[in-house]
Design a protein around this motif. Structure first.
Motif, PDB file in Angstrom:
ATOM      1  N   MET A 151      23.582  39.228  59.481  1.00  0.00           N
ATOM      2  CA  MET A 151      24.212  40.503  59.170  1.00  0.00           C
ATOM      3  C   MET A 151      25.306  40.174  58.161  1.00  0.00           C
ATOM      4  SD  MET A 151      25.724  43.562  61.576  1.00  0.00           S
ATOM      5  CE  MET A 151      26.175  42.417  62.851  1.00  0.00           C
ATOM      6  N   ALA A 162      28.396  41.036  56.159  1.00  0.00           N
ATOM      7  CA  ALA A 162      29.542  41.947  56.177  1.00  0.00           C
ATOM      8  C   ALA A 162      30.220  41.938  54.816  1.00  0.00           C
ATOM      9  CB  ALA A 162      30.524  41.534  57.267  1.00  0.00           C
ATOM     10  N   ALA A 173      26.578  49.730  60.079  1.00  0.00           N
ATOM     11  CA  ALA A 173      25.562  48.783  59.623  1.00  0.00           C
ATOM     12  C   ALA A 173      24.395  49.539  59.015  1.00  0.00           C
ATOM     13  CB  ALA A 173      25.090  47.908  60.780  1.00  0.00           C
ATOM     14  N   VAL A 199      20.141  43.313  56.947  1.00  0.00           N
ATOM     15  CA  VAL A 199      21.219  44.118  57.526  1.00  0.00           C
ATOM     16  C   VAL A 199      22.556  43.791  56.862  1.00  0.00           C
ATOM     17  CG1 VAL A 199      22.454  44.709  59.660  1.00  0.00           C
ATOM     18  CG2 VAL A 199      19.990  44.268  59.723  1.00  0.00           C
ATOM     19  N   GLU A 226      26.764  45.062  56.810  1.00  0.00           N
ATOM     20  CA  GLU A 226      27.798  45.725  57.592  1.00  0.00           C
ATOM     21  C   GLU A 226      29.006  45.993  56.698  1.00  0.00           C
ATOM     22  OE1 GLU A 226      29.888  45.198  61.899  1.00  0.00           O
ATOM     23  OE2 GLU A 226      29.872  43.435  60.590  1.00  0.00           O
TER      24      GLU A 226
END
Length: 137
Positions: A73, A75, A113, A121, A123
């Protein structure tokens, strides 16, 4: 020298992925773009390389995760809560999925997200370091 991050992502459809990331505010760097790969830049320090599956396999024999698998993920900080919401809305309107995970609201930090068309993915988050509670350490 400051550090930069270059993220490599395998994509099923290069044109679709380029359009998706342009809708999120990335710009294309044509010097590193051809029919097998595209360099998309969010800032001077954050760049992603979108690689066709054939190009990806030049670099690794590891399998490409399916679009419903979680690999990482990623970010990325935003200037405001409104910017977080805008990125997620742009993702949903351009072939991605907003709120692939539940939104996180901590007062000093807000995140949502999204998944791109290949299931990668991201975020986007906003944080006010001055508002972090002293017991959050």
């Amino acid at each position: 020298m400051s550090h930069k991050i270059f993220i490599n992502l395998p994509v099923a459809d290069l044109e679709t992925s380029m359009a998706f990331y342009q809708a999120l505010g990335f710009t294309n760097n044509p010097h590193f773009t051809d029919q097998t790969a595209a360099c998309m830049e969010l800032s001077e320090s954050i760049k992603i390389m979108l690689l066709t599956h054939a190009k990806w396999r030049v670099f690794t024999d590891r399998p490409i995760p399916t679009s419903d698998a979680s690999e990482v993920m990623l970010a990325v900080s935003c200037e405001s809560r409104t910017a977080v919401d805008a990125i997620c809305e742009a993702a949903a309107a351009n072939g991605g999925i907003a709120d692939i995970n539940a939104a996180q609201e901590h007062g000093f930090m807000y995140s949502r997200a999204l998944a791109d068309p290949d299931g990668h993915v991201w975020e986007p988050f906003w944080m006010d370091p001055a508002a972090i509670p002293s017991d959050a350490d």
